[in-house]
Scaffold this active site. Structure first.
Site, PDB file in Angstrom:
ATOM      1  N   TYR A  62     -45.571 -79.773  94.526  1.00  6.66           N
ATOM      2  CA  TYR A  62     -45.929 -79.149  93.247  1.00  6.66           C
ATOM      3  C   TYR A  62     -47.035 -78.119  93.462  1.00  6.66           C
ATOM      4  O   TYR A  62     -47.004 -77.024  92.898  1.00  6.66           O
ATOM      5  CB  TYR A  62     -46.388 -80.246  92.284  1.00  6.66           C
ATOM      6  CG  TYR A  62     -46.621 -79.779  90.869  1.00  6.66           C
ATOM      7  CD1 TYR A  62     -45.598 -79.850  89.925  1.00  6.66           C
ATOM      8  CD2 TYR A  62     -47.855 -79.272  90.476  1.00  6.66           C
ATOM      9  CE1 TYR A  62     -45.806 -79.439  88.630  1.00  6.66           C
ATOM     10  CE2 TYR A  62     -48.066 -78.847  89.177  1.00  6.66           C
ATOM     11  CZ  TYR A  62     -47.048 -78.925  88.251  1.00  6.66           C
ATOM     12  OH  TYR A  62     -47.245 -78.521  86.969  1.00  6.66           O
TER      13      TYR A  62
ATOM     14  N   ALA B 238     -39.300 -53.488  90.533  1.00  3.83           N
ATOM     15  CA  ALA B 238     -38.078 -54.246  90.850  1.00  3.83           C
ATOM     16  C   ALA B 238     -37.325 -53.600  92.017  1.00  3.83           C
ATOM     17  O   ALA B 238     -36.770 -54.283  92.863  1.00  3.83           O
ATOM     18  CB  ALA B 238     -37.176 -54.321  89.622  1.00  3.83           C
TER      19      ALA B 238
ATOM     20  N   ASP C 294     -44.178 -51.439  88.016  1.00  4.18           N
ATOM     21  CA  ASP C 294     -43.042 -52.281  87.681  1.00  4.18           C
ATOM     22  C   ASP C 294     -42.016 -51.984  88.773  1.00  4.18           C
ATOM     23  O   ASP C 294     -41.241 -51.036  88.667  1.00  4.18           O
ATOM     24  CB  ASP C 294     -42.514 -51.940  86.279  1.00  4.18           C
ATOM     25  CG  ASP C 294     -41.343 -52.833  85.872  1.00  4.18           C
ATOM     26  OD1 ASP C 294     -41.015 -53.762  86.627  1.00  4.18           O
ATOM     27  OD2 ASP C 294     -40.758 -52.590  84.805  1.00  4.18           O
TER      28      ASP C 294
ATOM     29  N   HIS D  42     -26.010 -56.196  71.391  1.00  2.00           N
ATOM     30  CA  HIS D  42     -24.979 -55.878  72.392  1.00  2.00           C
ATOM     31  C   HIS D  42     -24.494 -57.111  73.163  1.00  2.00           C
ATOM     32  O   HIS D  42     -23.372 -57.153  73.625  1.00  2.00           O
ATOM     33  CB  HIS D  42     -25.482 -54.816  73.375  1.00  2.00           C
ATOM     34  CG  HIS D  42     -26.792 -55.141  74.014  1.00  2.00           C
ATOM     35  ND1 HIS D  42     -27.979 -55.176  73.308  1.00  2.00           N
ATOM     36  CD2 HIS D  42     -27.111 -55.478  75.283  1.00  2.00           C
ATOM     37  CE1 HIS D  42     -28.958 -55.497  74.126  1.00  2.00           C
ATOM     38  NE2 HIS D  42     -28.461 -55.693  75.329  1.00  2.00           N
TER      39      HIS D  42
ATOM     40  N   LYS E 187     -33.816 -58.052  92.227  1.00  2.00           N
ATOM     41  CA  LYS E 187     -33.310 -56.780  92.736  1.00  2.00           C
ATOM     42  C   LYS E 187     -33.725 -56.636  94.201  1.00  2.00           C
ATOM     43  O   LYS E 187     -33.085 -57.218  95.066  1.00  2.00           O
ATOM     44  CB  LYS E 187     -33.816 -55.616  91.874  1.00  2.00           C
ATOM     45  CG  LYS E 187     -33.163 -55.516  90.505  1.00  2.00           C
ATOM     46  CD  LYS E 187     -33.811 -56.386  89.472  1.00  2.00           C
ATOM     47  CE  LYS E 187     -33.296 -56.155  88.070  1.00  2.00           C
ATOM     48  NZ  LYS E 187     -34.345 -56.335  87.069  1.00  2.00           N
TER      49      LYS E 187
ATOM     50  N   PHE F  82     -38.886 -50.468  80.957  1.00  2.00           N
ATOM     51  CA  PHE F  82     -37.672 -51.273  80.953  1.00  2.00           C
ATOM     52  C   PHE F  82     -37.678 -52.127  79.674  1.00  2.00           C
ATOM     53  O   PHE F  82     -38.738 -52.429  79.134  1.00  2.00           O
ATOM     54  CB  PHE F  82     -37.620 -52.145  82.211  1.00  2.00           C
ATOM     55  CG  PHE F  82     -36.408 -53.017  82.258  1.00  2.00           C
ATOM     56  CD1 PHE F  82     -35.143 -52.471  82.440  1.00  2.00           C
ATOM     57  CD2 PHE F  82     -36.507 -54.392  82.095  1.00  2.00           C
ATOM     58  CE1 PHE F  82     -34.020 -53.279  82.458  1.00  2.00           C
ATOM     59  CE2 PHE F  82     -35.391 -55.206  82.119  1.00  2.00           C
ATOM     60  CZ  PHE F  82     -34.140 -54.651  82.303  1.00  2.00           C
ATOM     61  N   ASP F  83     -36.501 -52.535  79.180  1.00  2.00           N
ATOM     62  CA  ASP F  83     -36.377 -53.229  77.877  1.00  2.00           C
ATOM     63  C   ASP F  83     -37.321 -54.428  77.744  1.00  2.00           C
ATOM     64  O   ASP F  83     -38.005 -54.580  76.747  1.00  2.00           O
ATOM     65  CB  ASP F  83     -34.971 -53.785  77.620  1.00  2.00           C
ATOM     66  CG  ASP F  83     -33.852 -52.886  78.088  1.00  2.00           C
ATOM     67  OD1 ASP F  83     -34.119 -51.923  78.818  1.00  2.00           O
ATOM     68  OD2 ASP F  83     -32.705 -53.168  77.725  1.00  2.00           O
TER      69      ASP F  83
HETATM   70  C1  LIG Z   1     -34.851 -56.272  85.796  1.00  2.96           C
HETATM   71  C2  LIG Z   1     -36.095 -55.581  85.466  1.00  2.96           C
HETATM   72  C3  LIG Z   1     -37.140 -56.226  84.779  1.00  2.96           C
HETATM   73  C4  LIG Z   1     -37.007 -57.639  84.235  1.00  2.96           C
HETATM   74  O1  LIG Z   1     -36.756 -58.546  85.224  1.00  2.96           O
HETATM   75  P1  LIG Z   1     -35.855 -59.856  85.028  1.00  2.96           P
HETATM   76  O2  LIG Z   1     -35.855 -60.444  86.397  1.00  2.96           O
HETATM   77  O3  LIG Z   1     -34.509 -59.423  84.563  1.00  2.96           O
HETATM   78  O4  LIG Z   1     -36.548 -60.721  84.035  1.00  2.96           O
HETATM   79  C5  LIG Z   1     -38.303 -55.519  84.563  1.00  2.96           C
HETATM   80  N1  LIG Z   1     -38.439 -54.243  84.953  1.00  2.96           N
HETATM   81  C6  LIG Z   1     -37.452 -53.593  85.612  1.00  2.96           C
HETATM   82  C7  LIG Z   1     -37.663 -52.176  86.042  1.00  2.96           C
HETATM   83  C8  LIG Z   1     -36.253 -54.230  85.877  1.00  2.96           C
HETATM   84  O5  LIG Z   1     -35.266 -53.564  86.491  1.00  2.96           O
END
Ligand SMILES: *Cc1c(COP(=O)(O)O)cnc(C)c1O
Length: 460
Positions: free
Chosen positions: A72, A218, A216, A451, A259, A125-126
């Site tokens: 843990y 990814a 950010d 969507h 990613k 990103f969303d």
């Molecule tokens: C996918 C993504 C996120 C969110 O990550 P999740 O692993 O889907 O929660 C944040 N920012 C960017 C640029 C992304 O491509």
């Protein structure tokens, strides 16, 4: 002759995929309310919905899984992951999270100190936008002009608009800006890269105004390889050095490791040297994600990620990765399919407004093309257009997207070029009947994030 690099791996384990008949696909799509999100993956032949958590792990990663230490607190797996992240970023503090949005929900509220503070990004990103807003902040986008020109041959369409960035800081007041988020690659702009020159300018402006910078990241490895290919002075540099140079320009790194972490689940928070922020994130991660040395991941997940992070920086892998996207883009262009050019790092964006101009935006042309592509070849793609954008919260009118895109997202190390040839052939067929296609009407529409769950019927 165009040159594309070969995959630097061979196949050791396979997952069978089956193609159901066209009649069955028509039936399944009807049952799914003409929304590919609602299809069962077993009814999909080639799944290009997302590149998130859909890639294949290497045999090194699968062996690392067996080394997972499921303690843990303070597991060996955590320390192996921490070392990998520190080596790559040069940052002092590392906290795992279950995925990207987990990292966001822990870190962003600690940066947005007052309600109404602004966060500026090239494009949020969303989920990042959602977490800025949930934390009481306001998200402002600041993308370069070139970003919106689909066919302009420009190397870094993911860049910030530097002039607009200065104006925004001036207008809102530097004390009201909680952070600048550099999204690399710029996912919502088609996975387009951001140059180091641009990030250095952002850094200079942020430093002058004492605003923290968040990456950010990814797809930071794909971004770093684009820099090597396209930015003057970086051809001889290693991707690792380019990534390091990128991290030097920021203070915090948030990552969806689904990613460029080459894992099926995982996320990261890394902090350069801000001890106070680290302490705050340590406190917040416990109720949100888990104890700070696992953050929602099992020990084996952290071990697979420690290995995946390093594999994603291997240059033969990255060369092949960007080439497979470019390959699909070229095949489509040769067949007359309108796409965003040049292609980005993880997907090909298809301009469906141009394929079926007769369908109005609020009958969702890109969703129609996604459906036709599924019927044609069992291929699942995703709408990035007016359906995704939703309605105006005040007037409740459908908002019109700038472009009605269909995204063909390529999972990492998963499909062969033969699969991509097939995708191109099917889409070229669909385009031939583009002008005859009919729009969609809602049968069910949820109040937010419509969507994912919407159901439709085709227009008579
Ligand atoms: C996918 C993504 C996120 C969110 O990550 P999740 O692993 O889907 O929660 C944040 N920012 C960017 C640029 C992304 O491509």
């Amino acid at each position: 002759m165009k040159y594309y690099s070969l995959p630097p791996f061979r196949i050791k384990m396979v997952e069978p995929i089956k193609q159901i008949t066209k009649e069955e696909r028509i039936e399944r799509l009807k049952e799914a309310g003409f929304n590919p999100f609602r299809l069962k993956s077993e009814d999909v032949f080639i799944d290009l919905l997302t590149d998130s958590g859909t890639g294949a792990m290497s045999h090194y990663q699968w062996s690392a899984l067996m080394m997972g230490d499921e303690a843990y607190a303070g597991s060996r797996s955590f320390y192996r992951l921490e070392k990998a992240v520190k080596d790559i970023t040069g940052y002092k503090y590392v906290i795992p999270a279950h995925q990207g949005r987990g990292a966001e929900q822990v870190a962003l509220p600690n940066l947005i100190k007052r309600k109404g503070m602004y966060v500026i990004s090239n494009i949020h990103f969303d989920t990042t936008r959602a977490h800025v807003e949930l934390a009481g902040g306001r998200a402002l986008d600041c993308a370069c002009e070139e970003c919106f020109d689909l066919s302009l041959d420009y190397p870094f369409k993911g860049n910030f608009n530097i002039i607009k960035l200065k104006e925004l800081i001036e207008e809102k007041g530097k004390d009201n800006i909680a952070a600048i988020i550099m999204t690399i690659t710029n996912n919502s702009a088609g996975g387009q890269p951001v140059s180091l020159e641009n990030m250095r300018e952002v850094n200079k402006i942020a430093r002058m105004n004492s605003i923290p910078i968040v990456i950010d990241g990814a797809r930071y490895a794909e971004n770093s390889y684009f820099i090597k290919l396209r930015e003057k002075g970086y051809n001889e540099k290693s991707v690792r050095d380019i990534a390091k140079e990128t991290f030097d320009l920021a203070d915090v790194f948030l990552m969806s490791s689904k990613k460029d972490g080459l894992v099926n689940i995982g996320g990261l928070i890394a902090i350069k040297d801000n001890e106070e922020l680290f302490r705050q994130c340590q406190v917040r991660v416990i109720p949100m994600e888990g104890f700070p040395t696992y953050g929602g991941l099992s020990g084996r997940d952290m071990d697979a990620l420690a290995v995946g992070l390093n594999e994603a920086l291997e240059e033969d892998y990255l060369q092949y990765r960007l080439d497979e996207i470019r390959y699909l883009g070229d095949k489509l262009q040769e067949g007359g399919v309108p796409i965003q050019y040049p292609t980005g790092g993880h997907a090909v964006f298809v301009d469906c407004g141009a394929i079926c101009p007769q369908i109005p935006f609020d009958q969702f042309p890109a969703q129609v093309v996604c459906n036709e592509l599924y019927i044609e070849g069992g291929i699942r793609a995703v709408e990035i257009g007016s359906l995704l954008l939703g309605r105006d919260p005040d007037t409740h009118e459908n908002l019109k997207a700038d472009k009605e895109f269909m995204r063909l997202t390529i999972p990492r190390r998963t499909y062969t070029l033969e699969h991509l040839n097939y995708v191109a052939r099917c889409l070229i067929e669909v385009c031939k009947r583009g002008k005859e296609l009919k729009g969609l009407d809602f049968v069910y529409e949820s109040p937010i994030l419509r969507h994912f769950t919407a159901e439709f019927k085709p227009k008579e």
